[in-house]
Design an enzyme around this catalytic site. Structure first.
Site, PDB file in Angstrom:
ATOM      1  N   ASN A  52       0.823  -1.223   0.000  1.00 18.42           N
ATOM      2  CA  ASN A  52       0.000   0.000   0.000  1.00 18.42           C
ATOM      3  C   ASN A  52       0.850   1.262   0.000  1.00 18.42           C
ATOM      4  O   ASN A  52       0.667   2.168   0.797  1.00 18.42           O
ATOM      5  CB  ASN A  52      -0.971   0.009   1.198  1.00 18.42           C
ATOM      6  CG  ASN A  52      -0.263  -0.050   2.538  1.00 18.42           C
ATOM      7  OD1 ASN A  52       0.838  -0.558   2.647  1.00 18.42           O
ATOM      8  ND2 ASN A  52      -0.903   0.471   3.568  1.00 18.42           N
ATOM      9  N   HIS A 137      -6.356  -8.615   4.699  1.00 20.89           N
ATOM     10  CA  HIS A 137      -6.757  -7.687   5.752  1.00 20.89           C
ATOM     11  C   HIS A 137      -8.266  -7.873   5.816  1.00 20.89           C
ATOM     12  O   HIS A 137      -9.004  -7.338   4.995  1.00 20.89           O
ATOM     13  CB  HIS A 137      -6.357  -6.259   5.344  1.00 20.89           C
ATOM     14  CG  HIS A 137      -6.862  -5.179   6.250  1.00 20.89           C
ATOM     15  ND1 HIS A 137      -6.035  -4.436   7.051  1.00 20.89           N
ATOM     16  CD2 HIS A 137      -8.112  -4.709   6.471  1.00 20.89           C
ATOM     17  CE1 HIS A 137      -6.748  -3.553   7.736  1.00 20.89           C
ATOM     18  NE2 HIS A 137      -8.010  -3.689   7.397  1.00 20.89           N
ATOM     19  N   ASP A 257       3.157  -5.317  11.683  1.00 24.64           N
ATOM     20  CA  ASP A 257       2.307  -4.294  11.073  1.00 24.64           C
ATOM     21  C   ASP A 257       2.928  -2.909  11.296  1.00 24.64           C
ATOM     22  O   ASP A 257       2.218  -1.931  11.560  1.00 24.64           O
ATOM     23  CB  ASP A 257       0.877  -4.345  11.630  1.00 24.64           C
ATOM     24  CG  ASP A 257      -0.108  -3.580  10.753  1.00 24.64           C
ATOM     25  OD1 ASP A 257       0.302  -3.103   9.676  1.00 24.64           O
ATOM     26  OD2 ASP A 257      -1.274  -3.466  11.152  1.00 24.64           O
ATOM     27  N   HIS A 261       3.630   6.646  10.785  1.00 26.32           N
ATOM     28  CA  HIS A 261       3.055   7.939  10.391  1.00 26.32           C
ATOM     29  C   HIS A 261       3.762   8.974  11.262  1.00 26.32           C
ATOM     30  O   HIS A 261       4.099   8.685  12.417  1.00 26.32           O
ATOM     31  CB  HIS A 261       1.548   7.965  10.656  1.00 26.32           C
ATOM     32  CG  HIS A 261       0.773   6.949   9.866  1.00 26.32           C
ATOM     33  ND1 HIS A 261       0.542   7.072   8.510  1.00 26.32           N
ATOM     34  CD2 HIS A 261       0.188   5.787  10.237  1.00 26.32           C
ATOM     35  CE1 HIS A 261      -0.163   6.018   8.089  1.00 26.32           C
ATOM     36  NE2 HIS A 261      -0.378   5.214   9.115  1.00 26.32           N
TER      37      HIS A 261
HETATM   38  C1  NCD Z   1      -1.537   0.223   7.957  1.00 25.23           C
HETATM   39  C2  NCD Z   1      -0.789   1.357   7.266  1.00 25.23           C
HETATM   40  O1  NCD Z   1      -0.791   2.491   7.764  1.00 25.23           O
HETATM   41  O2  NCD Z   1      -0.190   1.102   6.216  1.00 25.23           O
HETATM   42  N1  NCD Z   1      -2.311   0.791   9.012  1.00 25.23           N
HETATM   43  C3  NCD Z   1      -2.811   0.152  10.092  1.00 25.23           C
HETATM   44  O3  NCD Z   1      -3.529   0.795  10.870  1.00 25.23           O
HETATM   45  N2  NCD Z   1      -2.539  -1.113  10.341  1.00 25.23           N
HETATM   46  C4  NCD Z   1      -2.359  -0.530   6.974  1.00 25.23           C
HETATM   47  C5  NCD Z   1      -2.884  -1.872   7.456  1.00 25.23           C
HETATM   48  O4  NCD Z   1      -2.122  -2.792   7.780  1.00 25.23           O
HETATM   49  O5  NCD Z   1      -4.091  -2.059   7.508  1.00 25.23           O
HETATM   50 ZN    ZN Z   2      -0.511  -3.658   7.804  1.00 24.18          ZN
HETATM   51 ZN    ZN Z   3      -4.068  -4.357   7.593  1.00 28.05          ZN
END
Ligand code: NCD
Ligand code: ZN
Ligand code: ZN
Length: 399
Positions: A52, A137, A257, A261
């Site tokens: 992503n 997901h 994960d 940010h």
């Molecule tokens: C992930 C991201 O920011 O890329 N965010 C999250 O809250 N886990 C995306 C994801 O794994 O769903």
């Molecule tokens: Zn993720």
């Molecule tokens: Zn995810």
């Protein structure tokens, strides 16, 4: 160079099969250099990067671009996910031998990848090589139902807490029908683990992941952390958290994960703040500490962070314990206690939800393919030292 490992414990380098390194397109949050340096600092010597990004890794061309970026910058070994869209069914199958797995978002999250219709899900499930996992997901897309939103650009809207049972059940049913390998990302509730166990008992080829976030944090921490604790799926109740430990046997992999940010992005109003937290640097220390506290057997961690990810994703040179694997090694001082702080976070984002947590066990040295790559809080490996992993032809290494 002489290595003095007296008093140290030796662990195999961890495999983090779920990271978001934001390269290309989000490199103010992370890139392949900062992300893999953070990994190294956390004893993670192999990462699998999620699709992503911007652009998403959803075509042969975008995959080539991402490969080139990682080849220049990475300091640990790496592999990639191919991102499913409504239309890239044939292309995904055609490049399958170059990726660890497909990632299919059945619920929206950061980025624009999302596949919610039955037809493209079914076609991906039946067309992508059956032995190579599709990682889903699997969160119920309630925001779409509630707001009629198309796509996920609105993913940061306030919405009811996500649940996973509808998406998960669909994924399990289709996987059973077509006989494919399926891996469920970030499970967080007892119900999901029950469904997975039930499906597996019926012969469905399903494996699943849990994150350290959901193992070690709850909605109480979300209160304390505010937007910094906002994540998909959300932090759950104490009883859900307890269930993850109680059902630990059902869990095949632990992946972080790692979803960086920036602080600025996180400090926006709640509805605008993006979801996700860093994690690649803190997984091994937190799990090792849990083992020292007697919460879990060390071998059970190695199984979920090294052996199983290597088997499930067909990383044929990785995985320890078996003869002929790469010398990815972590030396850890089991007695040293230290506090996790934001200052020590190597990720470009410079924060962790675990700031203030004390852990026992400090990583001293990390070797990637036999070469000393990290020592005394310093990355020694040069950008480009990381290599693309080799995939086993068949991924059915997982019994
Ligand atoms: C992930 C991201 O920011 O890329 N965010 C999250 O809250 N886990 C995306 C994801 O794994 O769903
Ligand atoms: Zn993720
Ligand atoms: Zn995810």
């Amino acid at each position: 160079q002489i290595i003095d490992a007296e008093g140290m414990m030796v662990l195999p380098g961890f495999i983090d099969s779920h990271v978001h390194f934001r390269d290309p397109g989000g490199t103010h949050k992370e890139d392949f250099l900062s992300g893999t340096q953070a990994a190294l600092a956390g004893g993670v010597t192999t990462i699998l990067d999620m699709p992503n990004t911007q652009p998403p890794t959803n075509s042969r061309e975008h995959l080539q671009e991402k490969k080139a970026l990682a080849a220049q910058k990475a300091v640990v070994d790496y592999g990639f996910y191919f991102g499913a869209t409504d239309t890239n069914i044939e292309e995904a199958a055609a490049v399958a031998d170059q990726v660890a797995a497909m990632k299919l978002y059945m619920g929206s999250s950061t980025g624009s990848l999302l596949v919610t219709e039955f037809s493209p899900i079914y076609r991906h499930f039946s067309t992508f090589p059956l032995d190579k996992p599709i990682v889903v997901h699997a969160e119920d897309e309630q925001s779409l139902i509630y707001f009629g939103a198309q796509g996920s650009t609105e993913h940061n809207r306030a919405r009811p807490p996500l649940s996973a049972q509808i998406a998960l059940s669909r994924a399990l049913a289709i996987a059973e029908k077509v006989g494919r390998a399926l891996h469920i990302a970030h499970t967080t509730t007892q119900r999901e683990l029950e469904l997975i166990q039930e499906a597996r008992n019926k012969g469905v080829r399903v494996t699943c992941e849990v994150t350290p976030l959901h193992l070690f944090l709850t909605e109480d921490d979300q209160q304390r952390l505010g937007n910094f604790g906002k994540v998909n799926p959300p932090l759950r109740s104490k009883s859900d958290q307890a269930a993850l430990w109680r059902y630990f046997d059902v869990i095949d992999t632990i992946g972080t994960d790692h979803a960086p940010h920036t602080k600025e992005e996180k400090m926006q109003p709640y509805q605008k703040a993006p979801s996700g937290m860093t994690g690649v640097q803190t997984m091994l220390p937190l799990l090792f500490n849990a083992a020292q506290e007697g919460k879990v057997e060390p071998g059970e961690i190695i199984k979920r962070c090294v052996v199983n990810p290597a088997r499930i994703f067909g990383l044929k040179d990785k995985g320890a314990l078996e003869v002929g694997k790469d010398a990815d090694i972590v030396l850890i001082d089991p007695q040293q206690v230290y506090e996790i702080t934001n200052e020590k976070i190597v990720s470009k984002c410079g924060w962790t939800p675990f700031a203030g947590t004390k852990v026992k066990g400090k990583i001293q040295q990390v070797f990637v393919r036999g070469k000393l790559a990290f020592e005394h809080d310093t990355c020694l490996a040069q950008p480009g030292n990381g290599r693309h992993v080799h995939y086993a032809y068949h991924h059915s290494l997982y019994a």
